[in-house]
Design an enzyme around this catalytic site. Structure first.
Site, PDB file in Angstrom:
ATOM      1  N   CYS A  49      20.628 -16.106 -15.334  1.00 13.83           N
ATOM      2  CA  CYS A  49      20.514 -15.432 -16.632  1.00 13.83           C
ATOM      3  C   CYS A  49      19.751 -16.289 -17.635  1.00 13.83           C
ATOM      4  O   CYS A  49      19.882 -17.511 -17.646  1.00 13.83           O
ATOM      5  CB  CYS A  49      21.888 -15.150 -17.192  1.00 13.83           C
ATOM      6  N   ARG A  63      13.569 -18.428 -13.385  1.00 12.39           N
ATOM      7  CA  ARG A  63      14.965 -18.773 -13.089  1.00 12.39           C
ATOM      8  C   ARG A  63      15.608 -17.801 -12.105  1.00 12.39           C
ATOM      9  O   ARG A  63      16.665 -18.097 -11.564  1.00 12.39           O
ATOM     10  CB  ARG A  63      15.773 -18.765 -14.393  1.00 12.39           C
ATOM     11  N   TRP A 102      21.247 -12.033 -14.041  1.00 14.14           N
ATOM     12  CA  TRP A 102      21.468 -12.276 -12.609  1.00 14.14           C
ATOM     13  C   TRP A 102      22.914 -11.868 -12.384  1.00 14.14           C
ATOM     14  O   TRP A 102      23.832 -12.524 -12.889  1.00 14.14           O
ATOM     15  CB  TRP A 102      21.240 -13.748 -12.310  1.00 14.14           C
ATOM     16  N   ASN A 131      25.253 -15.593 -21.224  1.00 15.14           N
ATOM     17  CA  ASN A 131      25.162 -16.301 -19.940  1.00 15.14           C
ATOM     18  C   ASN A 131      26.525 -16.929 -19.696  1.00 15.14           C
ATOM     19  O   ASN A 131      27.091 -17.533 -20.608  1.00 15.14           O
ATOM     20  CB  ASN A 131      24.137 -17.440 -20.004  1.00 15.14           C
ATOM     21  N   GLY A 132      27.027 -16.822 -18.482  1.00 21.05           N
ATOM     22  CA  GLY A 132      28.328 -17.418 -18.181  1.00 21.05           C
ATOM     23  C   GLY A 132      29.280 -16.359 -17.659  1.00 21.05           C
ATOM     24  O   GLY A 132      28.861 -15.270 -17.254  1.00 21.05           O
ATOM     25  N   GLU A 155      18.024 -29.122   5.410  1.00 26.60           N
ATOM     26  CA  GLU A 155      17.098 -28.664   4.365  1.00 26.60           C
ATOM     27  C   GLU A 155      16.081 -27.684   4.962  1.00 26.60           C
ATOM     28  O   GLU A 155      15.738 -26.676   4.342  1.00 26.60           O
ATOM     29  CB  GLU A 155      16.410 -29.877   3.720  1.00 26.60           C
ATOM     30  N   LYS A 196      15.694 -23.795   3.765  1.00 23.87           N
ATOM     31  CA  LYS A 196      14.417 -23.287   3.262  1.00 23.87           C
ATOM     32  C   LYS A 196      14.009 -22.021   4.018  1.00 23.87           C
ATOM     33  O   LYS A 196      13.568 -21.045   3.423  1.00 23.87           O
ATOM     34  CB  LYS A 196      13.362 -24.388   3.453  1.00 23.87           C
ATOM     35  N   GLU A 219      16.254 -19.087   2.904  1.00 26.72           N
ATOM     36  CA  GLU A 219      16.099 -18.533   1.555  1.00 26.72           C
ATOM     37  C   GLU A 219      14.724 -17.907   1.330  1.00 26.72           C
ATOM     38  O   GLU A 219      14.611 -16.934   0.598  1.00 26.72           O
ATOM     39  CB  GLU A 219      16.453 -19.552   0.467  1.00 26.72           C
ATOM     40  N   HIS A 261      29.081 -29.624  20.970  1.00 27.42           N
ATOM     41  CA  HIS A 261      30.482 -29.309  20.679  1.00 27.42           C
ATOM     42  C   HIS A 261      30.656 -27.881  20.164  1.00 27.42           C
ATOM     43  O   HIS A 261      31.692 -27.553  19.597  1.00 27.42           O
ATOM     44  CB  HIS A 261      31.037 -30.309  19.660  1.00 27.42           C
ATOM     45  N   LYS A 298      16.922 -19.828  -9.847  1.00 27.87           N
ATOM     46  CA  LYS A 298      16.411 -21.195  -9.872  1.00 27.87           C
ATOM     47  C   LYS A 298      17.428 -22.145 -10.499  1.00 27.87           C
ATOM     48  O   LYS A 298      17.568 -23.283 -10.088  1.00 27.87           O
ATOM     49  CB  LYS A 298      15.103 -21.228 -10.664  1.00 27.87           C
TER      50      LYS A 298
HETATM   51  C1  F6R Z   1      17.127 -24.473  -2.606  1.00 22.93           C
HETATM   52  C2  F6R Z   1      17.478 -24.496  -3.995  1.00 22.93           C
HETATM   53  C3  F6R Z   1      18.917 -24.604  -4.375  1.00 22.93           C
HETATM   54  C4  F6R Z   1      19.072 -25.731  -5.404  1.00 22.93           C
HETATM   55  C5  F6R Z   1      20.519 -25.793  -5.948  1.00 22.93           C
HETATM   56  C6  F6R Z   1      20.713 -26.955  -6.904  1.00 22.93           C
HETATM   57  O1  F6R Z   1      15.748 -24.352  -2.438  1.00 22.93           O
HETATM   58  O2  F6R Z   1      16.636 -24.449  -4.832  1.00 22.93           O
HETATM   59  O3  F6R Z   1      19.736 -24.828  -3.269  1.00 22.93           O
HETATM   60  O4  F6R Z   1      18.721 -26.926  -4.782  1.00 22.93           O
HETATM   61  O5  F6R Z   1      20.813 -24.601  -6.597  1.00 22.93           O
HETATM   62  O6  F6R Z   1      19.841 -26.863  -7.984  1.00 22.93           O
HETATM   63  P1  F6R Z   1      19.563 -28.091  -8.947  1.00 22.93           P
HETATM   64  O7  F6R Z   1      18.828 -29.108  -8.162  1.00 22.93           O
HETATM   65  O8  F6R Z   1      18.759 -27.514 -10.068  1.00 22.93           O
HETATM   66  O9  F6R Z   1      20.898 -28.617  -9.392  1.00 22.93           O
END
Ligand code: F6R
Length: 614
Positions: free
Chosen positions: A2, A27, A73, A99-100, A488, A492, A495, A511, A609
């Site tokens: 948001c 975001r 969001w 927001n919240g 990671e 990636k 997502e 296992h 984001k």
């Molecule tokens: C993955 C991604 C999320 C962020 C997570 C933490 O590509 O972007 O998993 O890494 O939401 O975000 P920050 O680093 O902003 O605390």
């Protein structure tokens, strides 16, 4: 997640609000809306989907000098126009964006409904606007009636949860009221015009003079500036700050997507993070912002690293580096779990809060828990002046520059780089010899050049894309420092391309996950040259023995590639810094698979984001 933008002053509000919403798009959101005060009262416009759809539905001749706007969001209630913000009170005289999360929404809603209030949405936010209206309009509320700040304050006393809110009153087009508790808000000040935003990025075209609201604070904003208050009472003097590091426009700069641009920005981003901090001549490193002297570092009992998502995987790499190189017990923790397990906070330990945005609610919550229990926490953050950076007061900026694509790439690399610098500094002040320090410092300084070389010729990624596009599941394996790299890579690909993936430390594969393997199952093994490489290769063989198709990411020059169906070599570096190279093919795999599958690469579905709710 948001976003809020609001303005009051001489200028026409609608263009400012629409421009601000566009700047908040990165975001992640699912609907958008705005409310302004016109001669006829409040005008409300909301749309599911993109800001450009909202813009096209707002009449060009709409005149107003005050308004609030929001990107939503969804948390409470589906993605619908009725649930989009702003929300109005029953008489459509007050509009509110939030927001919240309001945690006691159920009880409050039941009480309001019993009093005859009709709800028009499924959101928790709507409770708040009806409460503000009650205190602002009711004759029975002599203390708060007709007083915007008092009415908002009284409403907030009744709610539990987190909020960053902006409130607009039809009969007070000269003011906006804002309040913060757990969701960031910043007031922007210009000549005859004031702004409010959840993210300083939205204010960039208008002003650099800002006042950050802190938790428990409220603001009354008009064309001439801002008055700030404690939520429970008196006036406060808030400092006016200047935004130093101002991010430019969201622009793919000649690349088809922001994600690809950010992948290719890694050499220069790493250079920014390392230069001036790593000192190859003495084999040491310097991080002034940490404010740790050699005695502090010698006394450290342990290091705990906290983050979410990609930041958590960077923490896992960091923990392995710290323990192995600096010989200090180190552990990575998922920040969203931390404060809910009533952690024991060791006052002799150092906590590192790792976050790109600096706004992740779970990581910020962990910071507050550590501070409450007397712990020592510093930030490892990208966004300068963000909530985590300010809450910690000390730390390391990772300096990756603006990361606007939802999927994190260059921030992962710079988190790992910043944690590597920290490790070198700590290691030299504890057990590492000058000679070894020089070796590691030189290896680190060479990494940006190696990343650049790899990105210029990344190898057979498209072949791997073919394997994974139609696959039911992709298994990622890695050992030691490569285990978080495998995680990671899986995150990636999930997502960005929505391909189901699992990641396992390679030794754990037998296992359980091995049961998933059938002829043709794609397995991606991260096996750079290090002291666990041979063990990983045994696991690779176990996969092939079951008919899986195996791709291996390995150090160039090694003949490991021959053991797999597909070989993706990356340039050689020291074993401690291999994640900065091995992660690159995985980023490109996610990007190119998303492209082939026609995904919305920079704005993957459902993701945000900056995750500012718990
Ligand atoms: C993955 C991604 C999320 C962020 C997570 C933490 O590509 O972007 O998993 O890494 O939401 O975000 P920050 O680093 O902003 O605390």
């Amino acid at each position: 997640m948001c976003g809020i933008i609001a303005t009051v002053g001489r200028a026409s509000a609608v263009p400012v609000l629409l421009d601000g919403l566009k700047r908040l798009e990165y975001r992640g959101y699912d609907s958008a809306g705005l409310a302004i005060v016109t001669d006829q009262g409040l005008a409300l416009h909301r749309r599911v989907g993109r800001v450009r759809e909202l813009s096209s539905g707002v009449p060009a001749d709409l005149q107003s000098t005050v308004g609030i706007a929001h990107t939503r969001w969804a948390t409470h209630g589906k993605v619908t126009e009725a649930n989009a913000h702003p929300h109005l009170d029953g008489g459509s005289r007050i509009a509110l964006v939030h927001n919240g999360i309001i945690e006691n929404m159920g009880a409050l809603k039941a009480r309001l409904e019993a009093d005859g209030v009709v709800f028009r949405s499924e959101t928790d936010t709507e409770v708040l606007v009806h409460l503000v209206s009650r205190y602002y309009h009711s004759e029975d509320e002599a203390v708060t009636a007709g007083d915007p700040v008092a009415a908002v304050r009284a409403a907030l006393r009744a709610v539990r949860g987190t909020w960053g809110i902006a409130v607009l009153f039809a009969d007070r087009p000269d003011v906006l009221v804002a309040a913060r508790n757990g969701s960031p808000l910043v007031v922007g000040l210009a000549d005859g015009q004031s702004y409010l935003a959840s993210d300083p990025h939205a204010l960039v075209p208008y002003t650099r003079r800002v006042v950050f609201l802190e938790d428990g604070e409220m603001a009354l904003i008009d064309a001439n500036g801002v008055q700030t208050f404690q939520q429970d009472g008196g006036r406060i003097d808030s400092a006016v700050e200047t935004l130093e590091e101002v991010w430019g426009d969201e622009d793919a700069g000649g690349f088809p997507h922001l994600m690809l641009k950010e992948i290719h920005e890694q050499p220069e981003a790493l250079e920014r993070c390392l230069s001036g901090r790593v000192i190859p001549e003495t084999g040491t490193a310097h991080l002034g912002g940490m404010d740790l002297n050699p005695r502090d570092m010698a006394r450290l009992s342990r290091v705990s690293l906290l983050g979410c998502g990609t930041a958590y995987f960077a923490c896992q790499v960091g923990a392995r580096l710290i323990e192995d190189l600096a010989r200090v017990p180190a552990k990575a923790e998922i920040a969203s779990e931390f404060r809910h397990r009533n952690p024991v906070v060791d006052p002799e330990a150092l906590f590192l809060a790792v976050s790109q945005s600096g706004e992740t609610a779970d990581t910020l919550g962990a910071v507050r828990e550590i501070q409450l229990k007397g712990g020592n926490v510093v930030g490892v953050v990208n966004v300068v002046g963000s909530s985590i950076a300010r809450a910690c007061g000390r730390g390391v900026y990772i300096h990756s520059g603006p990361e606007m694509a939802v999927a994190s790439t260059k921030a992962f690399s710079n988190m790992v780089a910043a944690l590597s610098v920290f490790t070198l500094m700590l290691a030299r002040q504890r057990t590492l010899s000058a000679h070894q320090g020089v070796v590691y410092a030189e290896q680190l300084r060479a990494v940006p050049g190696l990343v650049k070389r790899y990105l210029a010729d990344p190898g057979p990624i498209d072949e791997l894309v073919k394997w994974v596009t139609d696959s039911r599941m992709v298994l990622f394996l890695g050992r030691g420092i490569s285990a978080p790299v495998a995680s990671e890579g899986a995150l990636k690909l999930m997502e960005v391309a929505y391909v189901p993936c699992i990641a396992y430390p390679a030794g754990e594969m037998k296992h359980g996950p091995i049961a998933l393997l059938e002829p043709g199952s794609p397995v991606i093994v991260v096996a750079p040259r290090d002291d666990v490489c041979d063990k990983t290769l045994s696991n690779l063989q176990e996969c092939r023995a079951r008919g899986a198709r195996v791709a291996v990411i390995h150090t160039e020059g090694d003949d490991i590639g021959e053991l797999a169906d597909l070989s993706i070599p990356v340039p050689a570096t020291g074993p401690f810094f291999s994640p900065l190279l091995t992660v690159l093919p995985l980023q490109l795999l996610a990007y190119r698979t998303g492209l082939v599958l026609g995904r919305d690469i920079d704005r993957p579905r459902n993701l945000a984001k900056s995750v500012t709710v718990e």
